[in-house]
Design an enzyme around this catalytic site. Structure first.
Site, short mmCIF file in Angstrom:
data_model
loop_
_atom_site.label_atom_id
_atom_site.label_comp_id
_atom_site.label_asym_id
_atom_site.label_seq_id
_atom_site.Cartn_x
_atom_site.Cartn_y
_atom_site.Cartn_z
N LYS A 23 0.83 -1.20 0.00
CA LYS A 23 0.00 0.00 0.00
C LYS A 23 0.87 1.26 0.00
CE LYS A 23 -2.79 2.75 3.18
NZ LYS A 23 -1.72 3.75 3.40
N ASN A 24 2.01 1.20 0.68
CA ASN A 24 2.86 2.38 0.79
C ASN A 24 3.75 2.59 -0.43
OD1 ASN A 24 1.75 2.95 3.24
ND2 ASN A 24 3.49 2.26 4.46
N CYS A 121 -5.78 8.87 8.03
CA CYS A 121 -6.00 8.36 9.38
C CYS A 121 -5.63 9.40 10.43
CB CYS A 121 -5.15 7.09 9.59
SG CYS A 121 -5.69 5.71 8.57
N ARG A 126 0.14 15.25 10.62
CA ARG A 126 0.81 14.89 9.37
C ARG A 126 0.72 16.11 8.45
NH1 ARG A 126 -1.85 9.15 7.85
NH2 ARG A 126 0.18 8.34 7.32
N ASP A 312 3.81 1.31 11.87
CA ASP A 312 2.62 0.56 11.46
C ASP A 312 2.60 -0.86 12.02
OD1 ASP A 312 1.65 2.68 10.05
OD2 ASP A 312 2.21 1.95 8.08
N ARG A 420 -8.73 0.14 3.02
CA ARG A 420 -7.75 1.08 2.45
C ARG A 420 -6.40 0.40 2.24
NH1 ARG A 420 -6.04 5.59 5.66
NH2 ARG A 420 -4.71 5.90 3.85
#
Length: 440
Positions: A23-24, A121, A126, A312, A420
């Protein structure tokens, strides 16, 4: 899309799951395709919401996208890139923070870009200030509007710059890479992030024709080129999803083989997993994670940027720590508000104390700033089912693990957030023998 689950806990998860592209990385690799003068093909692409969001955004800008869901092959043709309507960008972006990364490529290809107010999130500050400052360093003209932020490229295009990040931010590093590859001149980036996903993005950009040198001490040098071609690339597997299933195996007393889990990208996690008492069988095609029986060991964990223990990873692992015999400590140094998910664990019977002090040897950015960024977990705790609402991606998956570990029934709402970053997670739970039902 599934929004709620009724979970009956107490059944160990056993079986096999397959993990596809990270995902990243994948959404950023899709953005990179905007820079190419020819089509790109990205393989091993998962079916997750972030991919859907970026697909919509690049299609709005004229990119033709074709995804083979069975093989995970994604073809992107940017030959007709064009300006998109601000309202359309806002509607399709949703709560994703990906739109900020489209700015560099769009400034190169069409000379302008727009980003709506960003979501994501709620795990801490951020700020997009890093991103805006970076783009301004390249010469972009940034204007704040009531609906978002508008940018225009200067006459002659973006120029190379010397940039030092105040923190090795992954997002800001990606922003520099995507903006610098076609900027006029040389860019020097200091204090860069060096996560595996960053290295894979660099590999993609090099395939396209970029000249990028990764030096020692978190320094990256990018020499701008006038044209980039399309690429063909296999995305690296998602180490965060792999670690999440590993924690699920340990917390539930189960045994899960994670196909495509990569040892080289998870070495720090593997060390911690072993210290906690988890069983491992590392193979060429994946890693088996299992509970070997007996008591788990309490331990100290401090999150950090790569090559440290990834932030994470800590939320799912905290659930496993509640099943260890003794006192464990987690010092979170990346996001200041990443322990909000523990409220539900406490309601389930876990003993978790949050502290404002840095309970670790590394003084972090959050010391003396009144953020509860350290946790003491005392176990072993018998968890009991309860009603839970998912707060964010990783915290949400952690709640699913806790519900599966607990005795009794848990009603978990808001689980659509998990899609997600976790492909087909409901189907994977079913294949692992989880006892649950989807609530309409």
């Amino acid at each position: 899309m599934t929004s709620a689950l009724r979970i009956e806990g107490g059944t160990p998860l056993t079986g096999e799951v397959n993990v596809r592209g990270a995902k990243n990385l994948v959404p950023k690799a899709m953005v990179a395709a905007l820079l190419g003068s020819t089509p790109s093909v990205l393989r091993n692409v998962p079916e997750i919401k972030d991919v859907q969001v970026v697909t919509s955004l690049v299609e709005l800008h004229g990119v033709a996208v074709d995804l083979d869901k069975e093989t995970g092959d994604l073809r992107m043709d940017p030959s007709n890139v064009s300006v998109a309507q601000h309202a359309d960008i806002d509607a399709h972006a949703g709560d994703s923070r990906i739109p900020i990364l489209l700015c560099g490529p769009l400034l190169h290809t069409i000379g302008e870009a727009f980003i709506p107010d960003l979501g994501g999130c709620r795990i801490g500050d951020r700020p997009i200030n890093y991103h805006l400052r970076v783009l301004e360093e390249f010469g972009a003209q940034v204007e704040k509007l009531p609906t978002g932020i508008s940018m225009k490229a200067p006459a002659g295009g973006l120029k190379g710059a010397s940039i030092t990040l105040p923190y090795p931010s992954v997002g800001a590093t990606e922003q520099v890479l995507l903006a610098a590859t076609m900027a006029d001149g040389k860019t020097e980036l200091k204090n860069a992030a060096i996560e595996p996903e960053i290295m894979d993005l660099i590999a993609i950009l090099q395939k396209m024709g970029a000249i990028i040198t990764v030096e020692t001490d978190r320094q990256i040098i990018i020499e701008g080129v006038s044209e980039l071609k399309g690429y063909q690339h296999v995305a690296l597997p998602d180490r965060n999803e792999s670690a999440s299933w590993a924690s699920a195996a340990l917390a539930t007393g189960g045994d899960i083989f994670v196909r495509n889990a990569s040892q080289k990208d998870m070495s720090t996690f593997i060390n911690v997993y072993r210290k906690l008492g988890g069983g491992l069988d590392i193979r060429e095609d994946g890693i088996r994670f299992y509970h070997p029986g007996g008591d788990l060991n309490p331990l100290f964990v401090e999150t950090n940027v790569h090559p440290g223990f990834m932030t994470d990873w800590q939320q799912p692992l905290v659930v496993a720590m509640t099943q260890a015999q003794g006192v464990s400590v987690v010092h979170e140094t990346v996001y200041e508000n990443r322990f909000g998910f523990t409220d539900a664990l406490v309601r389930m019977g876990a003993t978790v104390q949050l502290h404002r002090d840095c309970l670790g040897p590394t003084p972090c950015r959050f010391g003396h700033k009144n953020f509860k960024h350290s946790a003491i977990i005392t176990g072993k705790s018998q968890l009991h089912g309860t009603d839970i609402h998912v707060p964010d991606l990783r915290g949400g998956f952690s709640h699913i693990i806790a519900a599966l570990t607990a005795e009794g029934t848990s009603n978990v709402t808001g689980v659509q957030v998990i899609s997600r970053g976790y492909e087909h997670f409901v189907e994977k739970l079913e294949s692992l023998g989880a006892n649950f039902e989807v609530v309409k």
